[in-house]
Design a protein around this motif. Structure first.
Motif, PDB file in Angstrom:
ATOM      1  N   ASP A  55       0.634  -1.053  -0.116  1.00  0.00           N
ATOM      2  CA  ASP A  55       0.005  -0.002   0.048  1.00  0.00           C
ATOM      3  C   ASP A  55       0.919   1.366  -0.038  1.00  0.00           C
ATOM      4  O   ASP A  55       2.221   1.136  -0.063  1.00  0.00           O
ATOM      5  CB  ASP A  55      -1.007  -0.114   1.227  1.00  0.00           C
ATOM      6  CG  ASP A  55      -0.266  -0.009   2.833  1.00  0.00           C
ATOM      7  OD1 ASP A  55       0.955   0.617   2.638  1.00  0.00           O
ATOM      8  OD2 ASP A  55      -0.871  -0.589   3.569  1.00  0.00           O
ATOM      9  N   SER A 251     -15.317  -3.072  -8.535  1.00  0.00           N
ATOM     10  CA  SER A 251     -14.636  -2.621  -7.119  1.00  0.00           C
ATOM     11  C   SER A 251     -15.586  -2.200  -6.237  1.00  0.00           C
ATOM     12  O   SER A 251     -16.589  -1.857  -6.402  1.00  0.00           O
ATOM     13  CB  SER A 251     -13.847  -1.378  -7.822  1.00  0.00           C
ATOM     14  OG  SER A 251     -13.441  -0.554  -6.772  1.00  0.00           O
ATOM     15  N   GLU A 253     -14.364  -0.042  -3.715  1.00  0.00           N
ATOM     16  CA  GLU A 253     -13.860   1.304  -3.471  1.00  0.00           C
ATOM     17  C   GLU A 253     -14.630   2.117  -4.264  1.00  0.00           C
ATOM     18  O   GLU A 253     -14.883   1.943  -5.525  1.00  0.00           O
ATOM     19  CB  GLU A 253     -12.604   1.194  -3.366  1.00  0.00           C
ATOM     20  CG  GLU A 253     -11.540   0.563  -2.625  1.00  0.00           C
ATOM     21  CD  GLU A 253     -10.126   0.675  -2.626  1.00  0.00           C
ATOM     22  OE1 GLU A 253      -9.533   0.344  -1.626  1.00  0.00           O
ATOM     23  OE2 GLU A 253      -9.597   1.255  -3.729  1.00  0.00           O
ATOM     24  N   ARG A 283      -4.231   0.986 -10.039  1.00  0.00           N
ATOM     25  CA  ARG A 283      -4.990   0.548  -8.877  1.00  0.00           C
ATOM     26  C   ARG A 283      -4.779   1.494  -7.736  1.00  0.00           C
ATOM     27  O   ARG A 283      -3.560   2.095  -7.792  1.00  0.00           O
ATOM     28  CB  ARG A 283      -4.672  -0.859  -8.734  1.00  0.00           C
ATOM     29  CG  ARG A 283      -3.038  -1.148  -7.655  1.00  0.00           C
ATOM     30  CD  ARG A 283      -3.185  -2.284  -7.170  1.00  0.00           C
ATOM     31  NE  ARG A 283      -1.950  -2.572  -6.368  1.00  0.00           N
ATOM     32  CZ  ARG A 283      -1.497  -2.410  -5.017  1.00  0.00           C
ATOM     33  NH1 ARG A 283      -2.661  -1.836  -4.263  1.00  0.00           N
ATOM     34  NH2 ARG A 283      -0.565  -2.633  -4.518  1.00  0.00           N
ATOM     35  N   THR A 284      -5.703   1.662  -6.909  1.00  0.00           N
ATOM     36  CA  THR A 284      -5.577   2.338  -5.763  1.00  0.00           C
ATOM     37  C   THR A 284      -4.655   1.671  -4.676  1.00  0.00           C
ATOM     38  O   THR A 284      -4.499   0.456  -4.850  1.00  0.00           O
ATOM     39  CB  THR A 284      -6.849   2.836  -5.195  1.00  0.00           C
ATOM     40  OG1 THR A 284      -7.747   1.472  -5.055  1.00  0.00           O
ATOM     41  CG2 THR A 284      -7.609   3.713  -6.072  1.00  0.00           C
ATOM     42  N   TYR A 289      -3.223  -5.337  -3.179  1.00  0.00           N
ATOM     43  CA  TYR A 289      -4.122  -5.719  -4.271  1.00  0.00           C
ATOM     44  C   TYR A 289      -5.324  -6.589  -4.015  1.00  0.00           C
ATOM     45  O   TYR A 289      -4.528  -7.816  -3.452  1.00  0.00           O
ATOM     46  CB  TYR A 289      -3.374  -5.703  -5.396  1.00  0.00           C
ATOM     47  CG  TYR A 289      -4.316  -5.965  -6.632  1.00  0.00           C
ATOM     48  CD1 TYR A 289      -5.173  -5.098  -6.990  1.00  0.00           C
ATOM     49  CD2 TYR A 289      -4.219  -7.256  -7.331  1.00  0.00           C
ATOM     50  CE1 TYR A 289      -6.346  -5.525  -8.092  1.00  0.00           C
ATOM     51  CE2 TYR A 289      -5.147  -7.605  -8.248  1.00  0.00           C
ATOM     52  CZ  TYR A 289      -6.068  -6.637  -8.817  1.00  0.00           C
ATOM     53  OH  TYR A 289      -6.972  -6.707  -9.775  1.00  0.00           O
ATOM     54  N   ASN A 294     -10.080  -3.140  -4.919  1.00  0.00           N
ATOM     55  CA  ASN A 294      -9.291  -1.808  -5.272  1.00  0.00           C
ATOM     56  C   ASN A 294      -9.910  -1.173  -6.539  1.00  0.00           C
ATOM     57  O   ASN A 294     -10.240  -1.812  -7.459  1.00  0.00           O
ATOM     58  CB  ASN A 294      -7.683  -2.000  -5.596  1.00  0.00           C
ATOM     59  CG  ASN A 294      -7.055  -2.735  -4.452  1.00  0.00           C
ATOM     60  OD1 ASN A 294      -7.343  -3.814  -4.139  1.00  0.00           O
ATOM     61  ND2 ASN A 294      -6.187  -1.929  -3.746  1.00  0.00           N
ATOM     62  N   LYS A 296      -9.898   0.474  -9.897  1.00  0.00           N
ATOM     63  CA  LYS A 296      -8.929   0.372 -10.984  1.00  0.00           C
ATOM     64  C   LYS A 296      -9.383   1.268 -12.121  1.00  0.00           C
ATOM     65  O   LYS A 296     -10.668   1.411 -12.525  1.00  0.00           O
ATOM     66  CB  LYS A 296      -8.736  -1.088 -11.534  1.00  0.00           C
ATOM     67  CG  LYS A 296      -8.337  -2.266 -10.444  1.00  0.00           C
ATOM     68  CD  LYS A 296      -8.336  -3.586 -10.929  1.00  0.00           C
ATOM     69  CE  LYS A 296      -9.696  -3.962 -10.969  1.00  0.00           C
ATOM     70  NZ  LYS A 296      -9.535  -5.665 -11.256  1.00  0.00           N
ATOM     71  N   ASP A 324       2.306  -0.843  -9.211  1.00  0.00           N
ATOM     72  CA  ASP A 324       0.701  -0.595  -8.972  1.00  0.00           C
ATOM     73  C   ASP A 324       0.175  -0.241 -10.486  1.00  0.00           C
ATOM     74  O   ASP A 324      -1.090   0.365 -10.522  1.00  0.00           O
ATOM     75  CB  ASP A 324       0.585   0.761  -8.052  1.00  0.00           C
ATOM     76  CG  ASP A 324       1.364   1.791  -8.536  1.00  0.00           C
ATOM     77  OD1 ASP A 324       2.446   1.799  -8.837  1.00  0.00           O
ATOM     78  OD2 ASP A 324       0.878   2.975  -8.285  1.00  0.00           O
TER      79      ASP A 324
END
Length: 335
Positions: A55, A251, A253, A283-284, A289, A294, A296, A324
């Motif tokens: 992360d 996702s 998120e 991706r965040t 992951y 996440n 995307k 990432d």
């Protein structure tokens, strides 16, 4: 103590000139030919530290660098193996570290050059800070990083241009000094391909700095349009590429605050966006992951002038194993 540190950082702040000529290592003599296909791959390698298990504190996570030296080398080897297998004519690589705490001081430019002896290589610095003190309990430390362009064709002239816009002091002391690189590649018909390598800002609140950067790019593009050059602009735009839609990718998120869209009036007349909407490139990083969790999106790709034909474009579903980002490749023909 804090005041003395900020004074030191201000005095030692890296302030590149607006325009800097760049050197080519191991330039070749091959010339591009109209009508003959060639490929360009763009890949933000995330300093070989932002693999799927990582992360990042700026995106809501907690970490500021790679897990270990061994993991960094493993990621870098995976990246290089992919690049070699793809065998593209040109590579645009972002977040390549030269000597940084976050990647255990591994010189990634040396490793790349060793694997591509038949390519010319250009490095452009965009991040040089003696010490980034955040996050407090796991500081990023020293950073020396930039953009790498690899070319199997002759590079006639290479230039670093500083982009408009900076964060306010003192934040700007610890941020990247964003730039583009312009590579002039001679074509057999006497014209030139202008290959532009971009890596725009990401975490500027409300995209205020990115708006200035897009203004610079728009002015830059118009100058080359008037000259009649072939033009390909590629890299990490840190904006949603027009024609792509994150809703395609499952996702849990929500849309991240930093994600910006490119205004419709930015697109020059006759130009085309080039991206693979079926394979996400970013991706965040709030959490490691997890597919389906996440957010995307497609923020890596190309913008091309009307005298360049796009034969195909394809993203590489590496599942964020080494970075990432996922890379994307496009095949072009000069008309």
């Amino acid at each position: 103590m804090i005041g003395a540190f900020l004074l030191y950082m201000t005095i030692t702040d890296y302030e590149p000139k607006p325009v800097i000529p760049l050197k080519v290592t191991n330039n070749t003599n091959h010339l591009l030919k109209p009508g003959v296909p060639f490929t360009v791959t763009t890949f933000n390698i995330g300093y070989a530290g932002l693999d799927k298990n990582q992360d990042f504190f700026m995106d809501g996570g907690s970490r500021s660098g790679s897990t270990s030296k061994e993991q960094t080398l493993s990621n870098l080897n995976g990246i290089l193996k992919f690049l070699k297998k793809e065998a593209s004519s040109f590579y645009l690589l972002q977040e390549v570290d030269v000597d940084s705490s976050r990647s255990f001081h591994i010189n990634q430019t040396t490793a790349i050059q060793r694997q591509f002896p038949g390519y010319g290589m250009v490095f452009a610095q965009n991040y040089l800070v003696p010490w980034v003190p955040v996050p407090v309990f796991d500081p990023m430390g020293s950073v020396n990083s930039g953009l790498v362009t690899l070319s199997s064709y002759k590079l006639k002239q290479n230039t670093r241009y500083s982009l408009y816009g900076k964060e306010d002091w003192p934040q700007q002391l610890f941020d990247l000094d964003r730039c583009i690189t312009e590579h002039r590649i001679p074509v057999e018909n006497g014209n030139e391909l202008i290959l532009v390598h971009v890596h725009l800002s990401a975490y500027d609140k409300g995209g205020k700095v990115r708006k200035q950067q897009l203004t610079f790019l728009k002015e830059f593009i118009q100058r080359h349009v008037k000259a009649g050059h072939y033009l390909i602009i590629g890299g990490d735009w840190n904006h949603l590429i027009p024609g792509t839609n994150p809703k395609r990718f499952q996702s849990t998120e929500s849309w991240p605050e930093w994600m910006q869209t490119i205004p419709p009036d930015f697109l020059p007349k006759g130009f085309s966006w080039v991206a693979d909407p079926q394979v996400p490139t970013s991706r965040t990083l709030a959490i490691p992951y997890k597919n389906g969790v996440n957010f995307k999106s497609n923020i890596d790709g190309f913008l091309v002038s009307p005298n360049v034909t796009v034969k195909k474009v394809y993203g590489h579903p590496l599942e964020f194993d080494y970075s990432d980002h996922n890379p994307v490749t496009a095949q072009f023909i000069l008309n």
